[in-house]
Design a protein around this motif. Structure first.
Motif, short mmCIF file in Angstrom:
data_model
loop_
_atom_site.label_atom_id
_atom_site.label_comp_id
_atom_site.label_asym_id
_atom_site.label_seq_id
_atom_site.Cartn_x
_atom_site.Cartn_y
_atom_site.Cartn_z
N ASP A 13 52.19 15.96 -15.22
CA ASP A 13 51.18 16.74 -14.50
C ASP A 13 50.60 15.99 -13.31
N THR A 14 50.48 14.68 -13.43
CA THR A 14 49.83 13.90 -12.37
C THR A 14 50.69 12.78 -11.80
N GLY A 15 51.98 12.80 -12.11
CA GLY A 15 52.79 11.71 -11.61
C GLY A 15 54.28 11.97 -11.72
N VAL A 16 55.03 10.93 -11.40
CA VAL A 16 56.48 11.00 -11.45
C VAL A 16 57.02 9.59 -11.70
N THR A 17 58.12 9.52 -12.42
CA THR A 17 58.85 8.26 -12.62
C THR A 17 60.25 8.47 -12.08
N LEU A 18 60.67 7.59 -11.19
CA LEU A 18 61.98 7.66 -10.55
C LEU A 18 62.77 6.41 -10.88
N PRO A 40 61.53 -5.66 1.62
CA PRO A 40 60.19 -5.99 2.12
C PRO A 40 59.09 -5.17 1.43
N GLY A 41 57.93 -5.77 1.27
CA GLY A 41 56.79 -5.08 0.67
C GLY A 41 56.38 -3.85 1.45
N VAL A 42 56.45 -3.91 2.78
CA VAL A 42 56.08 -2.75 3.59
C VAL A 42 57.01 -1.58 3.32
N THR A 43 58.27 -1.85 3.02
CA THR A 43 59.22 -0.79 2.67
C THR A 43 58.85 -0.19 1.32
N GLN A 44 58.46 -1.03 0.38
CA GLN A 44 58.05 -0.52 -0.92
C GLN A 44 56.86 0.44 -0.77
N LEU A 45 55.88 0.08 0.06
CA LEU A 45 54.73 0.96 0.29
C LEU A 45 55.16 2.25 0.99
N HIS A 46 56.06 2.13 1.95
CA HIS A 46 56.57 3.30 2.67
C HIS A 46 57.22 4.28 1.68
N TRP A 47 58.06 3.75 0.78
CA TRP A 47 58.71 4.61 -0.21
C TRP A 47 57.69 5.25 -1.16
N VAL A 48 56.66 4.51 -1.54
CA VAL A 48 55.61 5.08 -2.40
C VAL A 48 55.01 6.31 -1.72
N MET A 49 54.66 6.18 -0.45
CA MET A 49 54.06 7.31 0.27
C MET A 49 55.06 8.46 0.43
N GLU A 50 56.31 8.16 0.74
CA GLU A 50 57.31 9.21 0.91
C GLU A 50 57.55 9.97 -0.40
N TYR A 51 57.73 9.24 -1.49
CA TYR A 51 57.97 9.91 -2.77
C TYR A 51 56.73 10.65 -3.26
N ARG A 53 54.63 12.22 -1.34
CA ARG A 53 54.62 13.48 -0.59
C ARG A 53 55.68 14.44 -1.13
N GLN A 54 56.88 13.93 -1.40
CA GLN A 54 57.99 14.77 -1.86
C GLN A 54 57.77 15.29 -3.28
N GLU A 55 57.42 14.39 -4.18
CA GLU A 55 57.40 14.73 -5.60
C GLU A 55 56.05 15.24 -6.11
N LEU A 56 54.96 14.78 -5.48
CA LEU A 56 53.62 15.16 -5.94
C LEU A 56 52.90 16.07 -4.95
N LEU A 87 45.47 9.86 -9.04
CA LEU A 87 44.12 9.93 -9.60
C LEU A 87 43.27 10.78 -8.65
N ALA A 88 43.31 12.09 -8.81
CA ALA A 88 42.67 13.02 -7.87
C ALA A 88 41.18 12.78 -7.72
N GLU A 89 40.49 12.50 -8.84
CA GLU A 89 39.04 12.32 -8.79
C GLU A 89 38.63 11.10 -7.96
N LYS A 90 39.54 10.14 -7.79
CA LYS A 90 39.26 8.93 -7.00
C LYS A 90 40.00 8.91 -5.67
#
Length: 112
Positions: A13-18, A40-51, A53-56, A87-90
């Motif tokens: 309901d509030t997440g995804v595991t890939l 790179p860490g910046v790529t890891q953050l980029h993927w977090v934001m992309e996924y 948007r796509q999945e959640l 965490l929608a409330e935060k």
């Protein structure tokens, strides 16, 4: 641009595991670092934001982070599990990259 291969996906309901495979040919491994490529860490953050948007269907923009830990490098040809939790409330998105049972990186991202 080539992306990691998604091997498996589980939504809640509030997440995804890939489950991801990191092909050695990924652009982000080139030059970072010669002889010992890591994701790179910046790529890891980029993927977090992309996924997120796509999945959640998150529409918020990156506004910073509270906690960010890089504990183990992500290497070419690894199978990696990325877990995202909203965490929608935060207005926070938590993430965790794991290789097997070892945590590789994690954090909490603020969205606006």
């Amino acid at each position: 641009m080539m992306q990691p291969k998604v091997l498996n996906k589980h939504n809640t309901d509030t997440g995804v595991t890939l489950e991801l495979m990191l092909p050695a040919e990924l652009f982000w491994f080139q030059g970072h670092f010669p002889g010992q490529p890591i994701l790179p860490g910046v790529t890891q953050l980029h993927w977090v934001m992309e996924y997120a948007r796509q999945e959640l269907a998150l529409a918020g923009e990156f506004a910073g982070f509270d906690v960010l830990k890089f504990q183990q490098p992500l290497l070419p040809e690894q199978r990696v599990t990325l877990t995202l939790h909203w965490l929608a409330e935060k207005n926070k998105l938590t993430f965790n990259y794991q290789v097997g049972d070892r945590q590789a990186s994690s954090g909490k991202i603020n969205l606006c």
